[in-house]
Design an enzyme around this catalytic site. Structure first.
Site, PDB file in Angstrom:
ATOM      1  N   SER A 262       5.635  13.351 109.919  1.00  0.00           N
ATOM      2  CA  SER A 262       6.271  14.281 108.986  1.00  0.00           C
ATOM      3  C   SER A 262       5.384  15.504 108.775  1.00  0.00           C
ATOM      4  O   SER A 262       4.218  15.514 109.166  1.00  0.00           O
ATOM      5  CB  SER A 262       6.499  13.588 107.642  1.00  0.00           C
ATOM      6  N   LYS A 263       5.983  16.504 108.152  1.00  0.00           N
ATOM      7  CA  LYS A 263       5.237  17.716 107.854  1.00  0.00           C
ATOM      8  C   LYS A 263       4.028  17.401 106.979  1.00  0.00           C
ATOM      9  O   LYS A 263       2.979  18.012 107.101  1.00  0.00           O
ATOM     10  CB  LYS A 263       6.166  18.717 107.165  1.00  0.00           C
ATOM     11  N   ARG A 264       4.222  16.403 106.097  1.00  0.00           N
ATOM     12  CA  ARG A 264       3.124  16.045 105.199  1.00  0.00           C
ATOM     13  C   ARG A 264       1.892  15.531 105.949  1.00  0.00           C
ATOM     14  O   ARG A 264       0.758  15.787 105.559  1.00  0.00           O
ATOM     15  CB  ARG A 264       3.586  15.025 104.175  1.00  0.00           C
ATOM     16  N   ASP A 267       0.106  18.550 107.128  1.00  0.00           N
ATOM     17  CA  ASP A 267      -0.582  19.233 106.024  1.00  0.00           C
ATOM     18  C   ASP A 267      -1.862  18.497 105.644  1.00  0.00           C
ATOM     19  O   ASP A 267      -2.911  19.098 105.419  1.00  0.00           O
ATOM     20  CB  ASP A 267       0.336  19.331 104.796  1.00  0.00           C
TER      21      ASP A 267
END
Ligand code: GLU
Length: 504
Positions: A262-264, A267
């Protein structure tokens, strides 16, 4: 393959394209090119609520940046357009009606409130409400109404959807090019909505109709669509159309732990999950992209190709042309592919090293211009040649080679302490003489002259080479010191030595 291969990448423009989507596009592209086929881009934008401004442009730009442009699609008419579903919306209803006429679909008038009540009711009894054979005869649809009654309610303007009538109990044998045979019991399926009350088709109907009308031969898409395969195959059967072949690609998983990438994760661990930077049009939030982070498209493509596929050999570094040659759907894995940010960097490093010096010039010039250096391309190319090996990203070329463009303004303290001794000043003055007397100022010639002089004087290499490097670079790093001297030229070499003598 006797038939003309036609594949499609069919993203919904709901935001930036995740690298998983780029991988799907890449595998479609590779398969098409390998089989002299056509790679189609179809924009699936029937869900107006999820439409995001700029997302379609982003998709097109991302494919182009990766070097995998589509052959047919928006702006590239190939006889099967339009390629945006929103521009095809008047096509779908007639197909839904066909299924009603053949008894494969029906009108359903159940209101959202009524369906909610059913769901709650079921929940209270510890069950899940599924709209299908086991209860459709008790619900508010045309299966339980006379044709006249149905017609009347439609004409009165009542909201309705069109649902697919899933068979009560049939074992479907589905074929997938990656997974082999998959069996599905239709009694577990719900009667999916094909056409919505807002006058738009759902994904399922539009997708099947368009794949048929666009003469798609192979559907290559993410594993998340595998649960829809049974419905899709039943739709083809109901229409009496030939079914394309299907290949469902493995999910891309988190680098650590379980679950989808995921994008998380990006990040948290500091890597992009998008090909290009994306600025959210609503929140203004900026998401990192591989392009802006300095990756070469070749590296990203190579990395993505290996997320779920390998050639079965030791070879890992691939150019796009070679991927086209070696790619086989039958070698795509069934299980999820773990994303590995370190491996991604490694691919980048390998591709930077393999890139021609020439091809890196414009990228490096952009950095130099920003730093207000006006240097000609030939010089930049020479520097690239010398420092490329130590770089992972184009930006590292500056870290590794800044001294080719400006005199060191300070000297590494530790190195200076070690390299610059009492007698160094005198030695460097004599060295300057040797350097200034070297007419043919090539690295080779200079090296021969200096080394000969060191030997004659019986000085020891370290005593000369270390302070020389310190003078030219400011530290003990960098490529061969004679290469550096020859590149910056005699005048600058002498000037830097003089400056070091004065300062140190
Ligand atoms: N529009 C779907 C998506 O966003 C396409 C799925 C498919 O390829 O059938 O992924």
């Amino acid at each position: 393959m006797h038939q003309n291969v036609r594949v499609r990448f069919a993203p919904s423009p709901t935001g930036p394209l995740h690298i998983g989507g780029v991988r799907t596009a890449l595998y479609n592209y590779l398969f098409a090119k390998k089989n002299n086929g056509t790679f189609v881009l179809r924009i699936e934008d029937t869900d107006q609520n999820r439409y995001v401004e700029g997302a379609e442009n982003y998709i097109v730009e991302a494919l182009n940046w990766c070097g995998i442009p589509y052959d047919e699609g928006p702006g590239k008419e190939g006889g099967f357009g339009p390629y945006r579903q929103s521009e095809r919306k008047d096509k779908y209803f007639a197909f839904a009606e066909k299924l009603i006429a053949s008894g494969d679909a029906y009108y359903a008038f159940d209101t959202a409130e009524a369906l909610d009540a059913h769901r709650k009711d079921h929940e209270e009894q510890g069950k899940t409400f599924i709209y299908n054979w086991h209860n459709r005869e008790q619900l508010d649809n045309s299966l339980n109404l006379s044709p006249e009654e149905t017609q009347k309610r439609i004409e009165a303007g009542e909201d309705y959807v069109i649902r697919f009538k899933s068979p009560q109990s049939e074992i479907l044998e589905l074929e997938d090019l990656i997974r082999g045979s998959v069996e599905v019991d239709t009694s577990l399926l719900d009667d999916k909505v094909l056409f919505k009350a807002d006058g738009m088709p759902t994904y399922h109907l539009a997708n099947i109709v368009d794949d048929h009308l666009m003469e798609i031969t192979h559907v290559i898409r993410g594993e998340e669509w595998l649960p829809s395969l049974a419905l899709h195959v039943m739709l083809y059967r109901a229409f009496g159309w030939e079914t394309p072949q299907f290949a469902h690609l493995p999910l891309i998983m988190k680098p650590v732990g379980k679950g989808k990438l995921s994008k998380r994760d990006g990040d948290k661990m500091g890597f992009p999950v998008f090909p290009l930077e994306w600025k959210d049009p609503k929140s203004g939030d900026l998401s990192a992209g591989y392009r802006e982070d300095g990756y070469l498209p070749e590296a990203v493509v190579n990395m993505l190709a290996f997320l779920g596929w390998n050639p079965g050999t030791e070879k890992e570094i691939y150019a796009l042309e070679e991927l086209i040659q070696d790619f086989e759907l039958s070698r795509v894995h069934k299980s999820g592919a773990k994303f590995d940010p370190e491996k991604t960097k490694w691919f980048q490093q390998q591709h930077l090293h393999n890139a021609t010096d020439e091809s890196l010039v414009s990228g490096f010039q952009a950095i130099l211009k920003e730093k207000r250096f006006d240097v000609d391309d030939a010089y930049v190319k020479q520097v690239i040649h010398l420092v490329k090996e130590r770089a992972v990203f184009i930006a590292d070329l500056w870290e590794q080679g800044n001294f080719f463009f400006e005199r060191p303004t300070s000297y590494d303290e530790k190195a200076a302490k070690k390299a610059w001794k009492e007698d160094t000043g005198t030695i460097m003055t004599s060295l300057s003489k040797i350097i200034s007397e070297t007419e043919d100022f090539t690295a080779q010639n200079l090296s021969a002259n200096v080394k000969g002089w060191i030997q004659n004087e019986g000085l020891g290499f370290g005593k000369v080479m270390q302070p020389l490097r310190l003078s030219l670079v400011g530290s003990m790093s960098g490529p061969d010191v004679f290469d550096i001297a020859a590149t910056i030229g005699k005048a600058k070499t002498l000037e830097r030595i003089r400056f070091a003598i004065e300062t140190l």
